[in-house]
Design a protein around this motif. Sequence first.
Motif, mmCIF file in Angstrom:
data_model
loop_
_atom_site.group_PDB
_atom_site.id
_atom_site.type_symbol
_atom_site.label_atom_id
_atom_site.label_comp_id
_atom_site.label_asym_id
_atom_site.label_seq_id
_atom_site.Cartn_x
_atom_site.Cartn_y
_atom_site.Cartn_z
ATOM 1 N N PHE A 76 0.785 -1.324 0.234
ATOM 2 C CA PHE A 76 0.577 -0.258 -0.269
ATOM 3 C C PHE A 76 0.900 1.533 -0.227
ATOM 4 N N ARG A 77 2.084 1.276 0.823
ATOM 5 C CA ARG A 77 2.973 2.389 0.817
ATOM 6 C C ARG A 77 3.235 2.272 -1.168
ATOM 7 N N HIS A 97 0.617 4.188 -2.515
ATOM 8 C CA HIS A 97 -0.003 5.022 -2.351
ATOM 9 C C HIS A 97 0.715 6.408 -3.863
ATOM 10 N N TYR A 99 -8.793 -1.961 3.271
ATOM 11 C CA TYR A 99 -8.458 -0.412 3.204
ATOM 12 C C TYR A 99 -8.406 0.423 2.022
ATOM 13 N N ALA A 100 -8.003 -0.568 0.854
ATOM 14 C CA ALA A 100 -8.070 -0.500 -0.310
ATOM 15 C C ALA A 100 -9.479 0.675 -0.605
ATOM 16 N N TRP A 101 -10.421 0.245 -0.384
ATOM 17 C CA TRP A 101 -11.936 1.057 0.120
ATOM 18 C C TRP A 101 -11.441 2.070 0.348
ATOM 19 N N ILE A 102 -11.539 1.922 1.996
ATOM 20 C CA ILE A 102 -10.941 3.493 2.898
ATOM 21 C C ILE A 102 -10.403 4.537 1.399
ATOM 22 N N GLU A 103 -9.023 3.202 1.539
ATOM 23 C CA GLU A 103 -8.103 4.500 0.673
ATOM 24 C C GLU A 103 -8.145 4.837 -0.766
ATOM 25 N N ARG A 104 -9.423 4.794 -1.399
ATOM 26 C CA ARG A 104 -9.641 4.416 -2.487
ATOM 27 C C ARG A 104 -9.335 5.697 -3.626
ATOM 28 N N ARG A 105 -9.728 6.894 -3.146
ATOM 29 C CA ARG A 105 -9.545 8.131 -3.266
ATOM 30 C C ARG A 105 -8.404 8.623 -3.343
ATOM 31 N N ASN A 106 -7.442 8.089 -2.249
ATOM 32 C CA ASN A 106 -5.580 8.109 -2.814
ATOM 33 C C ASN A 106 -4.720 7.069 -3.035
ATOM 34 N N LEU A 107 -5.420 5.898 -3.713
ATOM 35 C CA LEU A 107 -4.499 4.896 -4.236
ATOM 36 C C LEU A 107 -4.613 5.403 -6.038
#
Length: 190
Positions: free
Chosen positions: A110-111, A114, A150-158
């Motif tokens: 994920f790092r 991102h 986690y991908a769903w929570i961070e979907r806008r930042n990925l």
Amino acid sequence: SYYWEHARHFDLCYNEKGPVLAWMIAGCCELFGDHEWTVRLPVCLAAAVAAWAIGKLAMNVARGDERVGFFAVACYLLIPAFQANAIISTQDGILIALWIGLTAIGLRLFRRWHAGESTWREWIVMWIALGFGVILKQSVLVFLPSLVIYAWIERRNLTWRRNLLWQVPIGAAIVTLICTPMIVWNARHG
């Protein structure tokens, strides 16, 4: 003694257990002889690897702070359940080390995601670890929803790329390939 007996009757899988712990015990007994300590050795080594990995993971999250790593290892070693798993030779001791490894792989994945960097290597390592985990204990697949959540929570930042669509079927193929011994054994034994 249950796993030791499995190791004495080497097979692709066993009635209710995956083959990994039995294979590890068989390897240790082959190298060091048929003794109680050699039966416990794989799980003891896994506990040492887990303690080291939890320290490295904590330091990674804390940007290299060694005090955080030391504290994480101390906490890990003082938890009675982890102490028990270090001496009771069951697959859970190895599974704990694997879960810590999967967490470290997921953090790196994920790092990099991102940062917009390639994540192919991390996905492949993740799928290999999950495949190994499945033939250890199938409950390791409970790890997969954490990636999705986690991908769903961070979907806008990925950074969403099309090659992500290929990584999932390739990963499923890798897991299936690693699970082949278990699949073959189950087919032979109904």
